[in-house]
Design an enzyme around this catalytic site. Structure first.
Site, PDB file in Angstrom:
ATOM      1  N   LEU A 353       0.816  -1.211   0.000  1.00  0.00           N
ATOM      2  CA  LEU A 353       0.000   0.000   0.000  1.00  0.00           C
ATOM      3  C   LEU A 353       0.848   1.259   0.000  1.00  0.00           C
ATOM      4  O   LEU A 353       0.447   2.291  -0.517  1.00  0.00           O
ATOM      5  CB  LEU A 353      -0.931   0.009   1.225  1.00  0.00           C
ATOM      6  CG  LEU A 353      -1.961  -1.112   1.297  1.00  0.00           C
ATOM      7  CD1 LEU A 353      -2.743  -1.032   2.601  1.00  0.00           C
ATOM      8  CD2 LEU A 353      -2.915  -1.029   0.120  1.00  0.00           C
ATOM      9  N   GLY A 354       2.006   1.200   0.628  1.00  0.00           N
ATOM     10  CA  GLY A 354       2.860   2.375   0.691  1.00  0.00           C
ATOM     11  C   GLY A 354       4.124   2.066   1.444  1.00  0.00           C
ATOM     12  O   GLY A 354       4.262   1.041   2.115  1.00  0.00           O
ATOM     13  N   SER A 355       5.084   2.988   1.341  1.00  0.00           N
ATOM     14  CA  SER A 355       6.365   2.806   2.007  1.00  0.00           C
ATOM     15  C   SER A 355       6.856   4.157   2.474  1.00  0.00           C
ATOM     16  O   SER A 355       6.771   5.151   1.747  1.00  0.00           O
ATOM     17  CB  SER A 355       7.373   2.165   1.051  1.00  0.00           C
ATOM     18  OG  SER A 355       8.628   1.987   1.671  1.00  0.00           O
ATOM     19  N   GLY A 356       7.346   4.196   3.721  1.00  0.00           N
ATOM     20  CA  GLY A 356       7.864   5.436   4.281  1.00  0.00           C
ATOM     21  C   GLY A 356       9.128   5.185   5.056  1.00  0.00           C
ATOM     22  O   GLY A 356       9.697   4.089   5.043  1.00  0.00           O
ATOM     23  N   VAL A 361       3.820  -0.788   4.246  1.00  0.00           N
ATOM     24  CA  VAL A 361       2.467  -1.176   4.626  1.00  0.00           C
ATOM     25  C   VAL A 361       1.882  -2.060   3.531  1.00  0.00           C
ATOM     26  O   VAL A 361       1.928  -1.712   2.345  1.00  0.00           O
ATOM     27  CB  VAL A 361       1.566   0.057   4.857  1.00  0.00           C
ATOM     28  CG1 VAL A 361       0.176  -0.382   5.323  1.00  0.00           C
ATOM     29  CG2 VAL A 361       2.197   0.994   5.881  1.00  0.00           C
ATOM     30  N   LYS A 376       1.697  -3.050   8.809  1.00  0.00           N
ATOM     31  CA  LYS A 376       2.890  -2.215   8.654  1.00  0.00           C
ATOM     32  C   LYS A 376       4.097  -3.006   9.130  1.00  0.00           C
ATOM     33  O   LYS A 376       4.190  -3.401  10.288  1.00  0.00           O
ATOM     34  CB  LYS A 376       2.752  -0.918   9.444  1.00  0.00           C
ATOM     35  CG  LYS A 376       3.968  -0.004   9.267  1.00  0.00           C
ATOM     36  CD  LYS A 376       3.692   1.410   9.740  1.00  0.00           C
ATOM     37  CE  LYS A 376       3.524   1.484  11.242  1.00  0.00           C
ATOM     38  NZ  LYS A 376       3.396   2.879  11.700  1.00  0.00           N
ATOM     39  N   ASP A 472       3.464  13.677  14.573  1.00  0.00           N
ATOM     40  CA  ASP A 472       3.587  13.583  13.113  1.00  0.00           C
ATOM     41  C   ASP A 472       2.229  13.776  12.446  1.00  0.00           C
ATOM     42  O   ASP A 472       1.820  12.979  11.595  1.00  0.00           O
ATOM     43  CB  ASP A 472       4.193  12.239  12.718  1.00  0.00           C
ATOM     44  CG  ASP A 472       4.890  12.290  11.354  1.00  0.00           C
ATOM     45  OD1 ASP A 472       5.181  13.404  10.890  1.00  0.00           O
ATOM     46  OD2 ASP A 472       5.127  11.229  10.779  1.00  0.00           O
TER      47      ASP A 472
END
Length: 677
Positions: A353-356, A361, A376, A472
């Site tokens: 779904l995403g990466s940070g 995730v 996550k 955050d």
């Protein structure tokens, strides 16, 4: 009349003779010579030409039964007492392997002629899985068991037991007898020799005696096994007597050589000299298969075991987990790594779904509940991964608020950190604000999201049992559910501290453009630094622009707070709204109020910022926002916005003096705003 009396007397005498005959029934078989019309043979049971009753042959996993076809009246119908009975028989067991046999033989008193539903192997043809131990069986048996079955409490693989309705013997003993000197002598049931047995039941003392001896020995004075039990609750009025046997995986033959039985008396002695002899048993010659094939099979088996062990160890490591003391209270929310691995299909890239900076995730579906989740998986290079993870577990594990992303649980394994969240189908807010999104949020949706995030942040600051500093707050950390309600997520940077105490955080952690000036200087996060970030978030949602934008072509840096503030100074603050909102169809005054509130929350002096309680009051219209009035800005006062060139020392007109009614003092916020925490 006299003739009638004579007939009645004759009929009564005939009945007495029949009852007496039934009550004293006895029979003797000195060998079983065909044809056997009064014995029913079932299963593998056959009769050999020389008179042996062979209950089983070398077939595996089979049963054999032999029952006397005549029903025997064991119980008095008037008083319910069971009659005394006695039986003696000679049996032998032949096995292809001298030290191993299967599975034994049993003398049986049963309510039916045969036991059609009984199983072989350890059940000896007496019972099956479902009826073993049931009181409704009405079966009395004496087993001569040659395999130890731990599920039935067997003492060893060479024992004699008294069984009542089940295979867990009421009493048992290792097979043997006491000689003339009262010394116990072991007797192997699989010796391939004939063994004689005596079984007696006394209806007055209710004593059951089982005596065993070698074929050519007299009956020992002391029985091997005894048990006192009234059999009236076990036996019915009419019963059948016979034998049961069964084979397992080992090739075995069970023979009955002779048998006698008597009701209400001692069983007649067998004429041992007339009994048939056992077949001559010659041990098999070892074939070439056993010489060559067995070593090869053994070697293959060893390699298979090694491979299996390697596979099990590798699989165990694959799903290996860790558990520390601090996790005890959250045990009910702990997921197994194996479950998460299968939920995400092995963390495939297609489900990413995403990466940070904090982790990647993945979307997943829990196998048991079919619930959609977001997992996550913290990156290995996260410097403070464990500390951040612990903070997240503690802060979210017990929270429940409609505007917070629910944390369903977590998992830890070999340094990997995994968090399991409720899946938000519409993703994060930022993808609807930037880069020409396919779906544009109208003002009603944005207003609902803003109020929801404010409510969630207020819950963290004031409504929960401890103060939680998010640290955050930003659009990418606001997730949208199916109805586009905003939910505040990613508590990986959260810090807790008790109400009234100073936060013990010393590291500057957050996202550029959302960091309060004092946070950059001191490294301490407070509720007011969250308010500052929320102010940047408000401007972000209304304008559709990021809090900070770097333009590589011109080497300029765009600061959203600075830009909106400059528009406000010129009286054109509404130029900051997102052009995609259009110019009508919504409350322009509410948009202007949110922009001004964003500036107020982004004040350089933390004391001048409202609390999240006050922010909610402004957003809900419960309290009017103070009017902002420009004053003389030529004094050269500056504010540090923490925005440009490393976010330290950015010169910017200080608008802490532009609020109507500002007088300074120990609590600027109190002089500006009504209400409070």
């Amino acid at each position: 009349m006299f003739v009638k009396l004579k007939l009645i007397f004759f009929f009564f005498l005939l009945c007495q003779i029949m009852i007496s005959s039934s009550q004293n029934l006895n029979f003797t078989y000195n060998g079983f010579h065909p044809p056997l019309t009064d014995i029913s043979l079932q299963g593998l049971a056959t009769v050999t030409p020389n008179g042996l009753l062979k209950l089983t042959n070398t077939s595996v996993q089979k049963t054999g039964h032999a029952f006397c076809t005549e029903r025997i009246r064991f119980k008095d119908s008037q008083n319910g007492n069971v009659s005394s009975f006695s039986t003696t028989f000679v049996f032998a067991i032949h096995s292809q392997i001298p030290t191993l046999s299967g599975h034994g033989i049993a003398f049986v008193v049963a309510p039916t002629l045969g036991l059609p539903f009984a199983l072989p192997s350890q059940y000896i043809g007496l019972f099956n899985i479902s009826n073993n131990g049931n009181d409704t069986n009405h079966i009395f048996a004496v087993e001569f068991d040659t395999i130890q079955s731990s599920e039935f409490g067997d003492p060893n693989d060479n024992h004699v037991g008294i069984d009542l309705n089940g295979l867990r013997s009421a009493n048992y003993s290792t097979a043997g007898y006491r000689d003339d000197h009262d010394k116990f002598q072991n007797l192997s049931l699989i010796s391939r020799k004939r063994i004689q047995v005596w079984i007696d039941y006394d209806n007055r003392s209710h004593r059951i005696d089982v005596t065993v001896a070698p074929f050519d020995s007299d009956k020992p004075r002391k029985p091997l096994v005894s048990y006192v039990r009234d059999l009236s609750s076990i036996l019915l009025e009419d019963m059948y007597v016979g034998f049961s046997s069964a084979t397992g995986s080992v090739l075995s033959e069970h023979f009955l050589v002779g048998w006698s039985f008597r009701l209400n008396g001692e069983a007649p002695m067998l004429s041992l000299s007339k009994l048939p002899k056992l077949p001559r048993f010659e041990p098999r010659r070892i074939s070439e298969f056993y010489k060559i094939g067995m070593p090869l099979i053994s070697l293959s088996l060893i390699f298979s075991i090694i491979f299996l062990a390697f596979y099990i160890v590798r699989r165990k490591k694959k799903y290996e987990e860790e558990l520390d003391d601090w996790e005890t209270e959250f045990g009910k929310n702990r997921f197994r790594f194996k479950e998460l691995y299968h939920a995400t299909k092995g963390f495939k890239e297609k489900d990413l779904l995403g990466s940070g900076g904090f982790g990647r995730v993945y979307r997943g579906i829990l196998p048991t509940t079919k619930l959609e989740v977001a997992v996550k998986r913290v990156s290995h290079d996260s410097k403070q991964g464990m500390k951040e993870f612990v903070a997240e577990i503690v802060s979210i594990g017990r929270m429940s608020h409609r505007n917070l992303v629910p944390l369903l649980g977590y998992c830890r394994r070999r340094g990997e950190l995994l968090l399991v969240y409720d899946y938000m189908p519409n993703g994060s807010l930022d993808k609807y604000l930037y880069n020409n999104p396919e779906t544009t949020l109208d003002w009603k949706q944005r207003s609902t999201i803003i109020k929801g995030v404010a409510s969630g942040l207020f819950y963290l600051h004031e409504e929960w049992e401890q103060v939680v500093i998010h640290r955050d707050v930003k659009a990418s950390n606001v997730l949208l559910d199916a109805d586009f309600n905003g939910r505040l997520g990613d508590f990986g940077l959260a810090r807790l501290y008790d109400h009234g105490s100073d936060p013990q955080t010393t590291h500057v952690v957050g996202t550029l453009g959302y960091l309060a000036p004092e946070h950059s200087r001191t490294g301490r996060a407070t509720t007011t630094t969250d308010v500052y970030a929320f102010g940047a978030f408000l401007l972000e949602v209304v304008s559709g622009r990021r809090p900070i934008e770097f333009h590589s072509a011109s080497d300029d840096t765009f600061l959203l707070v600075e830009w909106v503030f400059s528009l406000w100074l010129r009286g054109n603050i509404m130029e900051a709204k997102d052009p995609k909102l259009g110019s009508s169809g919504y409350d322009l005054e509410e948009v202007e109020m949110v922009l001004k509130l964003g500036l107020l929350c982004s004040h350089s002096d933390p004391r001048a910022r409202p609390s999240m309680r006050q922010v909610l009051q402004y957003l809900r219209g419960d309290m009017a926002l103070p009017e902002l009035t420009p004053l003389d800005l030529s004094a050269g006062s500056v504010m540090n916005l923490g925005g440009r060139d490393g976010f330290s020392g950015i010169a910017m007109t200080d608008f802490s003096t532009v609020f109507k009614g500002f007088t300074g003092g120990s609590s600027i916020a109190d002089s500006l705003l009504s209400g409070g925490r």
